[in-house]
Design a protein around this motif. Structure first.
Motif, PDB file in Angstrom:
ATOM      1  N   ILE A   1      -3.007 -13.927   7.262  1.00  0.00           N
ATOM      2  CA  ILE A   1      -2.431 -12.590   7.137  1.00  0.00           C
ATOM      3  C   ILE A   1      -3.475 -11.537   7.506  1.00  0.00           C
ATOM      4  N   ARG A   2      -4.690 -11.726   6.998  1.00  0.00           N
ATOM      5  CA  ARG A   2      -5.747 -10.740   7.301  1.00  0.00           C
ATOM      6  C   ARG A   2      -6.053 -10.723   8.793  1.00  0.00           C
ATOM      7  N   THR A   3      -6.069 -11.911   9.398  1.00  0.00           N
ATOM      8  CA  THR A   3      -6.333 -11.985  10.846  1.00  0.00           C
ATOM      9  C   THR A   3      -5.245 -11.254  11.627  1.00  0.00           C
ATOM     10  N   VAL A   4      -3.997 -11.491  11.255  1.00  0.00           N
ATOM     11  CA  VAL A   4      -2.891 -10.851  11.980  1.00  0.00           C
ATOM     12  C   VAL A   4      -2.977  -9.339  11.816  1.00  0.00           C
ATOM     13  N   ARG A   5      -3.211  -8.883  10.587  1.00  0.00           N
ATOM     14  CA  ARG A   5      -3.248  -7.435  10.371  1.00  0.00           C
ATOM     15  C   ARG A   5      -4.375  -6.772  11.141  1.00  0.00           C
ATOM     16  N   ALA A   6      -5.547  -7.424  11.154  1.00  0.00           N
ATOM     17  CA  ALA A   6      -6.673  -6.839  11.879  1.00  0.00           C
ATOM     18  C   ALA A   6      -6.343  -6.766  13.366  1.00  0.00           C
ATOM     19  N   ARG A   7      -5.646  -7.783  13.840  1.00  0.00           N
ATOM     20  CA  ARG A   7      -5.334  -7.859  15.261  1.00  0.00           C
ATOM     21  C   ARG A   7      -4.341  -6.791  15.698  1.00  0.00           C
ATOM     22  N   VAL A   8      -3.363  -6.478  14.839  1.00  0.00           N
ATOM     23  CA  VAL A   8      -2.269  -5.585  15.264  1.00  0.00           C
ATOM     24  C   VAL A   8      -2.470  -4.138  14.817  1.00  0.00           C
ATOM     25  N   ALA A   9      -3.479  -3.896  13.959  1.00  0.00           N
ATOM     26  CA  ALA A   9      -3.696  -2.531  13.451  1.00  0.00           C
ATOM     27  C   ALA A   9      -3.826  -1.555  14.624  1.00  0.00           C
ATOM     28  N   PRO A  10      -3.329  -0.340  14.514  1.00  0.00           N
ATOM     29  CA  PRO A  10      -2.766   0.279  13.317  1.00  0.00           C
ATOM     30  C   PRO A  10      -1.296  -0.066  13.046  1.00  0.00           C
ATOM     31  N   ALA A  11      -0.695  -0.917  13.881  1.00  0.00           N
ATOM     32  CA  ALA A  11       0.677  -1.329  13.563  1.00  0.00           C
ATOM     33  C   ALA A  11       0.655  -2.110  12.245  1.00  0.00           C
ATOM     34  N   GLU A  12       1.763  -2.060  11.530  1.00  0.00           N
ATOM     35  CA  GLU A  12       1.855  -2.783  10.266  1.00  0.00           C
ATOM     36  C   GLU A  12       2.493  -4.155  10.467  1.00  0.00           C
ATOM     37  N   LEU A  13       2.230  -5.034   9.517  1.00  0.00           N
ATOM     38  CA  LEU A  13       2.806  -6.381   9.556  1.00  0.00           C
ATOM     39  C   LEU A  13       4.092  -6.431   8.737  1.00  0.00           C
ATOM     40  N   LEU A  14       5.163  -6.900   9.367  1.00  0.00           N
ATOM     41  CA  LEU A  14       6.358  -7.329   8.636  1.00  0.00           C
ATOM     42  C   LEU A  14       6.327  -8.846   8.639  1.00  0.00           C
ATOM     43  N   LEU A  15       6.197  -9.437   7.458  1.00  0.00           N
ATOM     44  CA  LEU A  15       6.118 -10.899   7.366  1.00  0.00           C
ATOM     45  C   LEU A  15       7.534 -11.486   7.401  1.00  0.00           C
ATOM     46  N   VAL A  16       7.796 -12.326   8.395  1.00  0.00           N
ATOM     47  CA  VAL A  16       9.116 -12.948   8.528  1.00  0.00           C
ATOM     48  C   VAL A  16       9.155 -14.210   7.665  1.00  0.00           C
ATOM     49  N   VAL A  17      10.147 -14.276   6.788  1.00  0.00           N
ATOM     50  CA  VAL A  17      10.225 -15.382   5.823  1.00  0.00           C
ATOM     51  C   VAL A  17      11.571 -16.104   5.865  1.00  0.00           C
ATOM     52  N   LYS A  18      12.242 -16.051   7.021  1.00  0.00           N
ATOM     53  CA  LYS A  18      13.520 -16.761   7.124  1.00  0.00           C
ATOM     54  C   LYS A  18      13.290 -18.272   6.962  1.00  0.00           C
ATOM     55  N   ASP A  19      14.379 -19.020   6.791  1.00  0.00           N
ATOM     56  CA  ASP A  19      14.293 -20.486   6.677  1.00  0.00           C
ATOM     57  C   ASP A  19      13.301 -20.922   5.597  1.00  0.00           C
ATOM     58  N   ASP A  20      13.469 -20.337   4.391  1.00  0.00           N
ATOM     59  CA  ASP A  20      12.589 -20.699   3.278  1.00  0.00           C
ATOM     60  C   ASP A  20      11.117 -20.553   3.660  1.00  0.00           C
ATOM     61  N   ALA A  21      10.827 -19.397   4.278  1.00  0.00           N
ATOM     62  CA  ALA A  21       9.458 -19.137   4.746  1.00  0.00           C
ATOM     63  C   ALA A  21       8.970 -20.275   5.641  1.00  0.00           C
ATOM     64  N   TYR A  22       9.784 -20.562   6.671  1.00  0.00           N
ATOM     65  CA  TYR A  22       9.484 -21.600   7.658  1.00  0.00           C
ATOM     66  C   TYR A  22       9.174 -22.941   6.982  1.00  0.00           C
ATOM     67  N   GLY A  23       9.912 -23.204   5.881  1.00  0.00           N
ATOM     68  CA  GLY A  23       9.755 -24.487   5.198  1.00  0.00           C
ATOM     69  C   GLY A  23       8.628 -24.527   4.174  1.00  0.00           C
ATOM     70  N   HIS A  24       7.891 -23.420   4.032  1.00  0.00           N
ATOM     71  CA  HIS A  24       6.734 -23.437   3.122  1.00  0.00           C
ATOM     72  C   HIS A  24       7.099 -23.071   1.690  1.00  0.00           C
ATOM     73  N   GLY A  25       8.353 -22.628   1.469  1.00  0.00           N
ATOM     74  CA  GLY A  25       8.766 -22.259   0.113  1.00  0.00           C
ATOM     75  C   GLY A  25       8.693 -20.752  -0.079  1.00  0.00           C
ATOM     76  N   LEU A  26       9.865 -20.103  -0.174  1.00  0.00           N
ATOM     77  CA  LEU A  26       9.931 -18.640  -0.170  1.00  0.00           C
ATOM     78  C   LEU A  26       9.139 -17.997  -1.312  1.00  0.00           C
ATOM     79  N   ASP A  27       9.343 -18.491  -2.526  1.00  0.00           N
ATOM     80  CA  ASP A  27       8.798 -17.774  -3.693  1.00  0.00           C
ATOM     81  C   ASP A  27       7.279 -17.663  -3.644  1.00  0.00           C
ATOM     82  N   ARG A  28       6.633 -18.794  -3.470  1.00  0.00           N
ATOM     83  CA  ARG A  28       5.172 -18.780  -3.515  1.00  0.00           C
ATOM     84  C   ARG A  28       4.585 -18.013  -2.333  1.00  0.00           C
TER      85      ARG A  28
END
Ligand SMILES: *Cc1c(COP(=O)(O)O)cnc(C)c1O
Length: 348
Positions: free
Chosen positions: A17-44
């Protein structure tokens, strides 16, 4: 005997997450969590992202968006871009879910839901810049803006963003899409919409094409450490896979080593004889995938109870999900999404 497990490293997720944010700044990150967070488990995943101060979440479906609202409370922004399943539209509007809207029927439904709830729905108007997945076609854009402005004047909706989704396959196509996108933003502003946000890029373009990042990027894959198939390496992107899928040896025979994968068919059998896996003895050929097990080439000292890693960040010599995917002509997400929800997820 340990059961097959998808191990998820939340510290590596935070690093990505930190890498992505640093890369795209000043744009903000919208984290996409469809499909149960790509199978990783939405809640955690969502809670870990909140700890990293992620302030935008997104999913195609309204159910996920509502589940995220329940987890994160009132302040983070959540965007849903529903294609169907509109039964929950009123809930979504009442729960301040931003709506990605790419057709007139959904625009009308959003306005009707807002009226019933007595609120103003936040709408992100989607222009189809060539992918044809959904979104207003450029020739419909004027009508869409007209109808949206009418609903704005009635206090039912607020057009806060213009957005689109691009193929991220060829630079020329993406450049053409971007030109259409810029025209659509200009037209929306001329029509009187106060566009706060423009968003166009997903993982690949947000890293490869800085001019595509605008105000917000919608990134799923790279935050989970899933690189694009046939794209740049994890190392060059500065991300790492956050999940590894492992099983235990149940039998050692002259044929090879049998590893239990659980009673599901989540591992594509086409991987058999095409890839290598990580074992205590290093990389070994994956000989065959059966319904509940895989057969792996033996290593010296192989024993019942040993752990074998099918995919992961590479610690046991295993390949990433994307590398496995490439060997059968698909994408890393496909490998992750096929890991059954019945397989236990272990977080650290
Ligand atoms: C899935 C999705 C994304 C995220 O794409 P990644 O390549 O996983 O980053 C972004 N936008 C839309 C509309 C999507 O459906």
């Amino acid at each position: 005997m340990s059961a097959p497990t998808l191990r998820i490293d939340l510290a590596v997720f935070a690093d990505n997450i930190r890498t992505v944010r640093a890369r795209v700044a000043p744009a903000e990150l919208l984290l996409v969590v469809k499909d149960d967070a790509y199978g990783h488990g939405l809640d955690r995943i969502v809670m870990a992202a909140v700890q990293e101060q992620v302030s935008w979440f997104g999913s195609s479906d309204l159910e996920t968006a509502l589940a995220v609202r329940f987890l994160v409370g009132a302040s983070p922004r959540i965007l849903a871009w529903p294609a169907g399943g509109l039964a929950r539209l009123r809930n979504a509007v009442a729960e301040s879910i931003d709506l990605g809207v790419g057709d007139l029927a959904l625009l009308d439904s959003a306005a009707a839901a807002a009226k019933e709830c007595g609120v103003t729905a936040r709408v992100h108007l989607k222009i189809d810049t060539g992918l044809r997945r959904n979104g207003f076609r450029p020739e419909q854009w004027g009508d869409a803006l007209g109808r949206a402005r009418g609903y704005e004047d009635a206090g039912l909706i607020e057009v806060v963003a213009v957005w689109s989704h691009i193929a991220e396959a060829s630079d020329d196509e993406d450049d053409a899409a971007r030109a259409l996108f810029d025209d659509a933003v200009d037209a929306a502003r001329q029509a009187g919409c106060a566009i706060e946000l423009r968003h166009l890029a997903a993982s690949a373009a947000s890293f490869a094409r800085p001019e595509f990042t605008y105000d917000l990027v919608r990134v799923g894959a790279f935050c989970f450490g899933i690189r694009s198939a046939d794209g740049p390496s994890e190392q060059s992107l500065g991300i790492r896979p956050i999940a590894s899928f492992e099983g235990a040896v149940t039998q050692v025979s002259t044929e090879g080593v049998t590893v239990a994968l659980g009673s599901f068919d989540g591992v594509p059998s086409t991987l058999g004889a095409r890839v290598e896996v990580g074992t205590p003895g290093g990389r070994r050929a994956l000989l065959r995938v059966d319904e509940e097990t895989m057969l792996v080439e033996a290593w010296p000292g192989a024993a019942v109870g040993d752990t074998v890693v099918l995919f992961g960040p590479g610690g046991a010599g295993e390949d990433s999900a994307t590398t496995l995917a490439e060997s059968i002509g698909t994408i890393g997400e496909e490998i992750l999404l096929r890991v059954s929800p019945l397989v236990s997820r272990a977080y650290r």
